[in-house]
Design a protein around this motif. Structure first.
Motif, PDB file in Angstrom:
ATOM      1  N   LEU A  76      56.841  52.134  46.951  1.00  0.00           N
ATOM      2  CA  LEU A  76      55.697  51.676  47.725  1.00  0.00           C
ATOM      3  C   LEU A  76      55.394  50.206  47.439  1.00  0.00           C
ATOM      4  N   ARG A  82      48.080  51.879  55.793  1.00  0.00           N
ATOM      5  CA  ARG A  82      47.857  53.316  55.613  1.00  0.00           C
ATOM      6  C   ARG A  82      48.970  53.888  54.744  1.00  0.00           C
ATOM      7  N   VAL A  83      48.598  54.628  53.721  1.00  0.00           N
ATOM      8  CA  VAL A  83      49.546  55.370  52.890  1.00  0.00           C
ATOM      9  C   VAL A  83      49.459  56.810  53.378  1.00  0.00           C
ATOM     10  N   PHE A 123      46.823  47.465  45.365  1.00  0.00           N
ATOM     11  CA  PHE A 123      47.754  48.561  45.107  1.00  0.00           C
ATOM     12  C   PHE A 123      47.785  48.884  43.617  1.00  0.00           C
ATOM     13  N   TYR A 180      55.836  55.145  43.379  1.00  0.00           N
ATOM     14  CA  TYR A 180      54.985  53.964  43.243  1.00  0.00           C
ATOM     15  C   TYR A 180      55.812  52.687  43.340  1.00  0.00           C
ATOM     16  N   LEU A 199      55.518  47.268  50.132  1.00  0.00           N
ATOM     17  CA  LEU A 199      54.320  46.459  50.353  1.00  0.00           C
ATOM     18  C   LEU A 199      54.644  44.975  50.233  1.00  0.00           C
ATOM     19  N   LEU A 245      45.406  57.255  44.560  1.00  0.00           N
ATOM     20  CA  LEU A 245      46.263  57.925  45.550  1.00  0.00           C
ATOM     21  C   LEU A 245      46.455  59.392  45.202  1.00  0.00           C
ATOM     22  N   ILE A 268      55.510  60.722  50.495  1.00  0.00           N
ATOM     23  CA  ILE A 268      54.513  59.667  50.599  1.00  0.00           C
ATOM     24  C   ILE A 268      55.203  58.380  51.025  1.00  0.00           C
ATOM     25  N   SER A 269      54.626  57.715  52.036  1.00  0.00           N
ATOM     26  CA  SER A 269      55.217  56.475  52.551  1.00  0.00           C
ATOM     27  C   SER A 269      54.114  55.558  53.060  1.00  0.00           C
ATOM     28  N   LEU A 270      54.481  54.288  53.295  1.00  0.00           N
ATOM     29  CA  LEU A 270      53.546  53.319  53.862  1.00  0.00           C
ATOM     30  C   LEU A 270      53.676  53.331  55.369  1.00  0.00           C
ATOM     31  N   LYS A 311      50.776  60.966  53.462  1.00  0.00           N
ATOM     32  CA  LYS A 311      51.465  62.125  52.890  1.00  0.00           C
ATOM     33  C   LYS A 311      51.699  63.100  54.036  1.00  0.00           C
TER      34      LYS A 311
END
Length: 90
Positions: free
Chosen positions: A81, A25-26, A56, A78, A85, A65, A34-36, A28
């Motif tokens: 992230l 899940r990404v 991704f 990006y 990931l 996104l 924004i984070s994972l 906001k």
């Protein structure tokens, strides 16, 4: 005995429906950060990606996104992230 329903979500990269537990899940949050979310518990608006870097990259290239969160996303975010990931896949 009744079988439990498995929640399904769509990956933004490959556009495939998969069980929620198989996706990342990404998120906001209210501060527009924004984070994972590997556990699926963080508060905020969520979008889902497969656990592969290729999905991704597809989502990044198609600006999926940004469309999901209705905001622009910096390149630095990006990159963070992507690193997160890659670290999460090990």
């Amino acid at each position: 005995m009744k079988q439990k329903k498995i929640p399904m979500r769509m990956c933004l990269g490959c556009q495939e429906m998969r069980p929620k537990k198989e996706l990342i899940r990404v998120v906001k949050n209210k501060e527009n950060e924004i984070s994972l979310d590997f556990n699926g518990k963080k508060p905020g608006r969520g979008a889902y990606l497969c656990k592969s870097v290729s999905c991704f990259e597809k989502a990044r290239k198609g600006r999926k996104l940004e469309k999901a969160f209705e905001t622009s996303i910096d390149e630095e975010i990006y990159e963070l992230l992507k690193k997160e990931l890659e670290a999460g896949n090990d």
